[in-house]
Scaffold this active site. Structure first.
Site, PDB file in Angstrom:
ATOM      1  N   LYS A   1     -10.882 -19.429  12.838  1.00 19.11           N
ATOM      2  CA  LYS A   1     -11.454 -18.181  13.380  1.00 19.11           C
ATOM      3  C   LYS A   1     -10.576 -17.594  14.482  1.00 19.11           C
ATOM      4  O   LYS A   1     -10.287 -16.412  14.495  1.00 19.11           O
ATOM      5  CB  LYS A   1     -12.835 -18.437  14.016  1.00 19.11           C
ATOM      6  CG  LYS A   1     -13.937 -18.802  13.069  1.00 19.11           C
ATOM      7  CD  LYS A   1     -15.291 -18.768  13.781  1.00 19.11           C
ATOM      8  CE  LYS A   1     -15.399 -19.751  14.925  1.00 19.11           C
ATOM      9  NZ  LYS A   1     -15.497 -21.156  14.518  1.00 19.11           N
TER      10      LYS A   1
ATOM     11  N   ARG B   1     -19.894 -31.643  16.007  1.00 18.42           N
ATOM     12  CA  ARG B   1     -19.724 -30.185  15.939  1.00 18.42           C
ATOM     13  C   ARG B   1     -20.016 -29.665  14.536  1.00 18.42           C
ATOM     14  O   ARG B   1     -20.595 -28.587  14.376  1.00 18.42           O
ATOM     15  CB  ARG B   1     -18.304 -29.784  16.367  1.00 18.42           C
ATOM     16  CG  ARG B   1     -18.071 -30.032  17.843  1.00 18.42           C
ATOM     17  CD  ARG B   1     -16.664 -29.697  18.255  1.00 18.42           C
ATOM     18  NE  ARG B   1     -16.440 -28.268  18.351  1.00 18.42           N
ATOM     19  CZ  ARG B   1     -15.241 -27.712  18.503  1.00 18.42           C
ATOM     20  NH1 ARG B   1     -14.176 -28.472  18.548  1.00 18.42           N
ATOM     21  NH2 ARG B   1     -15.123 -26.412  18.611  1.00 18.42           N
TER      22      ARG B   1
ATOM     23  N   ARG C   1     -23.680 -17.988  17.460  1.00 16.85           N
ATOM     24  CA  ARG C   1     -23.668 -19.310  16.827  1.00 16.85           C
ATOM     25  C   ARG C   1     -25.066 -19.792  16.505  1.00 16.85           C
ATOM     26  O   ARG C   1     -25.210 -20.872  15.932  1.00 16.85           O
ATOM     27  CB  ARG C   1     -23.014 -20.309  17.769  1.00 16.85           C
ATOM     28  CG  ARG C   1     -21.545 -20.596  17.465  1.00 16.85           C
ATOM     29  CD  ARG C   1     -21.045 -21.541  18.519  1.00 16.85           C
ATOM     30  NE  ARG C   1     -19.954 -22.364  18.128  1.00 16.85           N
ATOM     31  CZ  ARG C   1     -18.700 -22.168  18.549  1.00 16.85           C
ATOM     32  NH1 ARG C   1     -18.394 -21.156  19.302  1.00 16.85           N
ATOM     33  NH2 ARG C   1     -17.770 -23.023  18.203  1.00 16.85           N
TER      34      ARG C   1
ATOM     35  N   ARG D   1      -7.837 -32.086  22.714  1.00 14.24           N
ATOM     36  CA  ARG D   1      -9.019 -31.585  23.433  1.00 14.24           C
ATOM     37  C   ARG D   1     -10.163 -32.578  23.254  1.00 14.24           C
ATOM     38  O   ARG D   1     -10.326 -33.135  22.170  1.00 14.24           O
ATOM     39  CB  ARG D   1      -9.431 -30.241  22.831  1.00 14.24           C
ATOM     40  CG  ARG D   1      -9.156 -29.059  23.731  1.00 14.24           C
ATOM     41  CD  ARG D   1      -9.260 -27.745  22.979  1.00 14.24           C
ATOM     42  NE  ARG D   1     -10.551 -27.527  22.322  1.00 14.24           N
ATOM     43  CZ  ARG D   1     -10.857 -26.408  21.652  1.00 14.24           C
ATOM     44  NH1 ARG D   1      -9.984 -25.441  21.547  1.00 14.24           N
ATOM     45  NH2 ARG D   1     -12.035 -26.273  21.089  1.00 14.24           N
TER      46      ARG D   1
ATOM     47  N   ARG E   1      -5.269 -31.684  15.621  1.00 14.82           N
ATOM     48  CA  ARG E   1      -4.994 -30.566  16.524  1.00 14.82           C
ATOM     49  C   ARG E   1      -4.618 -31.067  17.923  1.00 14.82           C
ATOM     50  O   ARG E   1      -5.234 -32.003  18.447  1.00 14.82           O
ATOM     51  CB  ARG E   1      -6.253 -29.700  16.604  1.00 14.82           C
ATOM     52  CG  ARG E   1      -6.003 -28.335  17.170  1.00 14.82           C
ATOM     53  CD  ARG E   1      -6.973 -27.345  16.594  1.00 14.82           C
ATOM     54  NE  ARG E   1      -8.275 -27.414  17.245  1.00 14.82           N
ATOM     55  CZ  ARG E   1      -9.242 -26.535  17.015  1.00 14.82           C
ATOM     56  NH1 ARG E   1      -9.059 -25.547  16.164  1.00 14.82           N
ATOM     57  NH2 ARG E   1     -10.403 -26.654  17.606  1.00 14.82           N
TER      58      ARG E   1
END
Ligand code: AMP
Length: 214
Positions: A13, A171, A88, A160, A127
């Protein structure tokens, strides 16, 4: 052009939102970025948001709805905006509807970037982020030139907290339970634009531009 980007965390996104914002000359508003900036600056909002974010949970609606309503009422949003990571939840979508209605406008498109969970887990697990300049990498797909060191600013890159495997699992669960219902919500309004997010970045972008009619 008033747009929303939907999709699971890690669906791309953010990357696509930046490109769409550039193409249409509209501001890119990422609630995740706003929270991360607040955490970095040690604000009250940042302190409240951090524990939810680190656990992979959603920050409560009351901390995010007013913030977005305020942001989209700014002058630079008069010709449009692209929201990345908001709404969300259904209550957030309703709050957004109320906010755009108050401004005498409406949401033109909700772009849904579709990516299966298996791909998401691989993408997010690899990531890495630079804490210095915010650059993003992937250990397999976008490696740094020198292992562990940011190409842009030379800082040591990190994973992260919310990209760690247990948190990614949470998540995704949160996404399916709370955010996925928005697909039906925007489909019922006739503004849903679905794209295949497993394609290369440029192909995904081309699909989005085509759906938006330019
Ligand atoms: P993102 O960078 O969009 O993946 O957001 C990172 C984290 O910020 C999320 O996992 C949430 O904890 C929090 N967050 C961002 N946007 C929202 C939102 N609209 N509602 C609730 N929490 C959010």
């Amino acid at each position: 052009m008033r747009l929303i980007m939907l999709g699971a965390p890690g669906a791309g996104k953010g990357t696509q939102a930046v490109r769409v914002a550039d193409r249409f000359g509209i501001p890119h508003i990422s609630t995740g970025d706003i929270f991360r900036a607040n955490i970095k600056n040690g604000t009250e909002l940042g302190k409240k948001a951090k524990s939810f974010m680190d656990a992979g949970k959603l920050v409560p609606d009351e901390l995010v709805c007013d913030l977005v309503a305020d942001r989209i009422s700014k002058e630079d949003c008069e010709k449009g905006f692209i929201l990345d990571g908001f709404p969300r939840t259904i209550p957030q979508a309703e709050a957004l509807d109320a906010a755009v209605e108050k401004l005498g406008t409406k949401i033109d498109y909700a772009v849904d970037i579709e990516v299966p969970d298996e791909n998401i887990i691989e993408r997010m697990g690899g990531r890495r982020t630079c804490p210095g300049c915010g650059a993003s990498y992937h250990i397999k797909y976008i490696p740094t030139k020198k292992e562990g060191i940011c190409d842009v600013c030379g800082s040591a890159i990190i994973q992260r907290e919310d990209d760690k495997p247990e948190t990614v699992k949470t998540r995704l669960e949160v996404y399916h339970a709370q955010t996925q219902p928005l697909i039906d919500y925007y489909s019922a309004k006739g503004v849903l634009a679905e794209v295949d997010g497993t394609q290369p970045m440029d192909t995904v972008f081309a699909q989005i531009v085509e759906k938006l009619g330019e």
